[in-house]
Design an enzyme around this catalytic site. Sequence first.
Site, PDB file in Angstrom:
ATOM      1  N   GLN A  95       0.806  -1.208   0.000  1.00  0.00           N
ATOM      2  CA  GLN A  95       0.000   0.000   0.000  1.00  0.00           C
ATOM      3  C   GLN A  95       0.843   1.265   0.000  1.00  0.00           C
ATOM      4  O   GLN A  95       2.044   1.241   0.273  1.00  0.00           O
ATOM      5  CB  GLN A  95      -0.930  -0.001   1.203  1.00  0.00           C
ATOM      6  CG  GLN A  95      -0.206  -0.077   2.544  1.00  0.00           C
ATOM      7  CD  GLN A  95      -1.154  -0.273   3.707  1.00  0.00           C
ATOM      8  OE1 GLN A  95      -1.467   0.675   4.414  1.00  0.00           O
ATOM      9  NE2 GLN A  95      -1.609  -1.517   3.901  1.00  0.00           N
ATOM     10  N   HIS A  97       0.192   5.733   0.988  1.00  0.00           N
ATOM     11  CA  HIS A  97      -0.695   6.772   1.498  1.00  0.00           C
ATOM     12  C   HIS A  97      -0.461   8.079   0.742  1.00  0.00           C
ATOM     13  O   HIS A  97       0.670   8.392   0.368  1.00  0.00           O
ATOM     14  CB  HIS A  97      -0.457   6.999   2.992  1.00  0.00           C
ATOM     15  CG  HIS A  97      -0.617   5.766   3.821  1.00  0.00           C
ATOM     16  ND1 HIS A  97      -1.702   4.926   3.696  1.00  0.00           N
ATOM     17  CD2 HIS A  97       0.169   5.215   4.781  1.00  0.00           C
ATOM     18  CE1 HIS A  97      -1.574   3.927   4.554  1.00  0.00           C
ATOM     19  NE2 HIS A  97      -0.452   4.076   5.211  1.00  0.00           N
ATOM     20  N   GLU A 122       2.612   8.062   9.075  1.00  0.00           N
ATOM     21  CA  GLU A 122       2.509   7.175  10.222  1.00  0.00           C
ATOM     22  C   GLU A 122       3.875   6.784  10.760  1.00  0.00           C
ATOM     23  O   GLU A 122       4.880   6.802  10.040  1.00  0.00           O
ATOM     24  CB  GLU A 122       1.698   5.922   9.878  1.00  0.00           C
ATOM     25  CG  GLU A 122       2.301   5.036   8.812  1.00  0.00           C
ATOM     26  CD  GLU A 122       1.358   3.912   8.373  1.00  0.00           C
ATOM     27  OE1 GLU A 122       0.135   4.141   8.338  1.00  0.00           O
ATOM     28  OE2 GLU A 122       1.858   2.814   8.074  1.00  0.00           O
ATOM     29  N   HIS A 240       4.700   0.335   1.079  1.00  0.00           N
ATOM     30  CA  HIS A 240       5.090  -0.465   2.232  1.00  0.00           C
ATOM     31  C   HIS A 240       4.140  -1.632   2.429  1.00  0.00           C
ATOM     32  O   HIS A 240       3.014  -1.640   1.925  1.00  0.00           O
ATOM     33  CB  HIS A 240       5.165   0.377   3.509  1.00  0.00           C
ATOM     34  CG  HIS A 240       3.888   1.060   3.886  1.00  0.00           C
ATOM     35  ND1 HIS A 240       3.436   2.199   3.260  1.00  0.00           N
ATOM     36  CD2 HIS A 240       2.951   0.781   4.832  1.00  0.00           C
ATOM     37  CE1 HIS A 240       2.295   2.590   3.798  1.00  0.00           C
ATOM     38  NE2 HIS A 240       1.972   1.734   4.749  1.00  0.00           N
ATOM     39  N   ARG A 259      -4.151   0.584  -2.352  1.00  0.00           N
ATOM     40  CA  ARG A 259      -3.565  -0.756  -2.316  1.00  0.00           C
ATOM     41  C   ARG A 259      -3.133  -1.209  -3.704  1.00  0.00           C
ATOM     42  O   ARG A 259      -3.819  -0.956  -4.695  1.00  0.00           O
ATOM     43  CB  ARG A 259      -4.559  -1.750  -1.721  1.00  0.00           C
ATOM     44  CG  ARG A 259      -4.928  -1.431  -0.273  1.00  0.00           C
ATOM     45  CD  ARG A 259      -5.960  -2.400   0.283  1.00  0.00           C
ATOM     46  NE  ARG A 259      -6.280  -2.089   1.678  1.00  0.00           N
ATOM     47  CZ  ARG A 259      -7.199  -1.200   2.051  1.00  0.00           C
ATOM     48  NH1 ARG A 259      -7.921  -0.573   1.116  1.00  0.00           N
ATOM     49  NH2 ARG A 259      -7.417  -0.950   3.319  1.00  0.00           N
TER      50      ARG A 259
END
Length: 388
Positions: A95, A97, A122, A240, A259
């Site tokens: 995936q 972001h 994150e 990642h 994804r």
Amino acid sequence: MDLLTNPVKDYPWGSRTAIAALTGRTATGPEAELWLGAHPAAPSRLTRDGAETTLTDVIAADPAGTLGEAVAERFGGRLPYLMKLIAVERPLSLQVHPDAEQAAAGHARGDANYTDPWHKPELVCALTPFTGLAGFRPAEQSAMLVDRLRVEPLRPVVRALGDGDVLGALRTLLEWPGSRRKLVESVVWAASAVHAPDYALVTRLARRYPEDPAVLAPLLMRRHTLAPGEALFLGAGVPHCYLDGFAVEVMACSDNVLRAGLTGKPVDVEELLRITDPVAQPVVVEPDDGAYVPPVPEFLLRRIAPGAAGVLVEAAPRTVLCVDGVVNVGTTGGAAGGSTGGFSEGFSGGAEVKLRPGESVFVAASEGRVHIGGDGVAFCAEPHMSLT
């Protein structure tokens, strides 16, 4: 201060033991994530005046008092971070972001990939050894690793990598035109003959996803293994895939995920490739006096262990989670406010609570100074005040 009841996400890649053991429960199935925060999809719950409510509603009723005026103004009256326990027994999806601009634009145009108008940087801090893939390898290294398989249909992938085009190589795999199962079978046969960890990981992924060419991701991406207490920060555009382990995770309060594969969930190859940054890499974050400080304003994470009692002077909305032993959390600067079940008065008119493993508390900015100590280990999430 408010004791929190936190929702558990039962994604199939989760563990049947990690979260359950920490929280003193017995799991009935895989438990992947425990959410601590005010995301509308799964907010923490608490008790006020004898009635159950959500942290989201508490913040909405008094943004300035709960968050502090500066945080409320900077983030539009919402808690800017989401804290999680993440328990990975099977590999997650591959995936990426989006950044803040991409998230806002995608949400505004009604793209289903963007459930929130905010980005999702994150940071993951390991509780046990924690392994993941994150960021692309140098293209020439990936070309060598894929070429070593000697699988003739992969020649276009090797050529793209040889030209330095890692996104082109990834596109070729994700949009594979022929039999995906046949390709993966060939890859497994070839990888099984190469005795090296990256190839063993390819075969492990292939057993789980026998028709997904994304099982070759370990040959295109860097592998990272965190020891307990080590942390990794992932910004926008970094591909990642977490592989195994148990960790505390904190992120901007967003659920935007694009994804590429290794999942039963929807995949949008075109949009994922558009937002993927082929040179972006994760950053190992070293603790500074127990604080993991990323380059974003939404959050930082503190680890407070025995002998390093934390006195947090600056008012901020904080979430404290105990992961080991007994942790004392006390406030000194404001009225206790809210439910104080289990709290004892004592810190100069404030309140104190003892947290045991898996227990958590939300401390509003209006509570003022916070003390965290005891013989246990706690994690504390809060906004990165110096960047607000």
